[in-house]
Design an enzyme around this catalytic site. Structure first.
Site, PDB file in Angstrom:
ATOM      1  N   ASP A   1      -1.928  -0.159   5.210  1.00  0.00           N
ATOM      2  CA  ASP A   1      -2.457   1.206   5.231  1.00  0.00           C
ATOM      3  C   ASP A   1      -2.000   1.938   6.489  1.00  0.00           C
ATOM      4  O   ASP A   1      -1.612   3.114   6.439  1.00  0.00           O
ATOM      5  CB  ASP A   1      -3.992   1.164   5.177  1.00  0.00           C
TER       6      ASP A   1
ATOM      7  N   ASP B   1       0.844  -1.198   0.000  1.00  0.00           N
ATOM      8  CA  ASP B   1       0.000   0.000   0.000  1.00  0.00           C
ATOM      9  C   ASP B   1       0.876   1.243   0.000  1.00  0.00           C
ATOM     10  O   ASP B   1       2.046   1.203   0.428  1.00  0.00           O
ATOM     11  CB  ASP B   1      -0.925   0.027   1.221  1.00  0.00           C
ATOM     12  N   GLY B   2       0.322   2.345  -0.465  1.00  0.00           N
ATOM     13  CA  GLY B   2       1.025   3.619  -0.463  1.00  0.00           C
ATOM     14  C   GLY B   2       0.088   4.731  -0.029  1.00  0.00           C
ATOM     15  O   GLY B   2      -1.132   4.610  -0.150  1.00  0.00           O
TER      16      GLY B   2
ATOM     17  N   ASP C   1      -4.575  -2.662  -3.349  1.00  0.00           N
ATOM     18  CA  ASP C   1      -5.845  -1.994  -3.640  1.00  0.00           C
ATOM     19  C   ASP C   1      -5.678  -0.924  -4.715  1.00  0.00           C
ATOM     20  O   ASP C   1      -6.587  -0.136  -4.967  1.00  0.00           O
ATOM     21  CB  ASP C   1      -6.460  -1.388  -2.373  1.00  0.00           C
TER      22      ASP C   1
ATOM     23  N   GLU D   1       2.572   3.578  -4.228  1.00  0.00           N
ATOM     24  CA  GLU D   1       2.036   2.251  -4.522  1.00  0.00           C
ATOM     25  C   GLU D   1       3.078   1.418  -5.279  1.00  0.00           C
ATOM     26  O   GLU D   1       3.299   0.247  -4.966  1.00  0.00           O
ATOM     27  CB  GLU D   1       0.762   2.369  -5.361  1.00  0.00           C
TER      28      GLU D   1
ATOM     29  N   HIS E   1      -9.753  -0.540   2.666  1.00  0.00           N
ATOM     30  CA  HIS E   1     -10.600  -0.178   3.805  1.00  0.00           C
ATOM     31  C   HIS E   1     -11.837  -1.081   3.900  1.00  0.00           C
ATOM     32  O   HIS E   1     -12.943  -0.629   4.174  1.00  0.00           O
ATOM     33  CB  HIS E   1     -11.027   1.290   3.704  1.00  0.00           C
TER      34      HIS E   1
END
Length: 244
Positions: free
Chosen positions: A144, A12-13, A75, A52, A134
Site C-alpha cells: 500500500d 496492491d494498487g 485485499d 490491482e 489496512h
C-alpha cells in the site's frame, strides 16, 4: 513441492480519482533463492482495479522462470473473484458479462490468464488469498505504501536483496488469519439466540429470558454487570464466576 519453498507474493494498487493517476506494487519472497524483491510502477490515467490487476500480473511475470508454487495475497475482492470465478465464464461467453456487456480490463485479464496457464503447464500451483486491507499485515501495508507513493508521482527506493535481511514479515498473514477466524467465531456466536441474560447489581445476581427485561434493570445503573448466556450450563458458569 515443499511448503517451505512456496513463493509468497503481496500485491496492491491505488489510484487518485479512480480514474486518475495510479500506482501498483508487489513484494515477493523467494525462499529457495533467499531473495526478497519489491516492484512498483505508475500510470498517468487509470483505475484502482486496473492497478490491482497490474500488480498481480507484474509479480507473476517476474517469477515466470521459477517452478515453485505461489501464494498471492491481495485485499482486492475484484481480483480474487475475477481470477477464481468470473474469468472462466467470461472466456466462455466471448469476453462478455452475463448482461452481454464487454468485460472491463479485458486486456489485463487475458494477460493474467495466459501467465497462469503457463504456470499450470509447468505443474506450478497458484493460490489466491484475500487479506484485509489496512489491518496491520506487513506485506499488505508495504504494498500500500509503495503503490500510494507511485500514485502520488513520487519515487522511492525498492528493496532487492536477501530475504533474511528484509524488514517486512511475509509470514505475519498467518497470524492475521487466526485473528480473523477468532473474530468470525465471536461474531457468529453473538448472533445466536440467547438462552438467558444474567445481571449483577450491588452483588445481587438475577437472570432474565429477554434482553428487554435485562436492559430495564441495568440501564443507567452504576456498576451494573450483565452478560448473554447461550445455554443453561453457561448461565450457571457466569453465575458461579460472579459469586466468587
Amino acid at each position: 513441492m515443499k511448503k517451505e519453498n512456496t513463493i509468497i507474493i503481496f500485491t496492491d494498487g491505488a489510484s487518485r480519482g479512480n480514474p486518475g493517476p495510479g500506482g501498483w506494487a508487489a513484494v515477493i519472497a523467494m525462499p529457495v533463492e533467499d531473495r526478497a524483491i519489491e516492484l512498483g510502477g505508475r500510470e498517468e490515467h487509470t483505475t484502482n482495479n486496473r492497478m490491482e490487476l497490474t500488480s498481480a500480473l507484474n509479480a507473476l511475470l517476474h517469477i515466470k522462470h521459477l517452478e515453485e508454487d505461489v501464494v498471492v495475497n491481495t485485499d482486492s475482492s475484484y481480483l480474487i473473484q475475477g481470477i477464481t470465478k468470473w474469468v472462466k465464464g467470461w472466456i466462455k461467453n466471448g469476453w462478455t458479462t452475463q448482461g452481454r456487456e464487454e468485460v472491463q480490463n479485458r486486456d489485463l485479464w487475458e494477460l493474467l490468464t495466459a501467465v497462469l496457464e503457463g504456470r499450470e503447464d509447468k505443474g506450478s500451483k497458484t493460490d489466491w488469498q484475500h487479506v484485509s486491507g489496512h489491518a496491520g499485515i506487513p506485506g499488505n501495508e508495504r504494498c500500500d505504501e509503495i503503490a500510494t507513493v507511485y500514485a502520488d508521482g513520487k519515487q522511492m527506493e525498492l528493496y532487492n536483496g536477501p530475504l533474511s535481511d528484509y524488514s517486512v514479515d511475509f509470514f505475519a498473514v498467518a497470524a492475521n488469519k487466526e485473528m480473523k477466524a477468532t473474530k468470525d467465531k465471536r461474531k457468529s456466536r453473538s448472533s445466536k439466540p440467547a438462552y438467558s441474560y444474567v445481571s449483577m447489581i450491588g452483588g445481587k445476581i438475577e437472570t432474565y429470558k429477554t434482553w428487554v427485561e435485562c436492559e430495564a434493570k441495568v440501564k443507567g445503573v452504576k456498576g451494573a454487570k450483565f452478560k448473554k448466556a447461550f445455554s443453561k450450563e453457561e448461565e450457571a458458569e457466569i453465575t458461579a464466576e460472579w459469586e466468587k
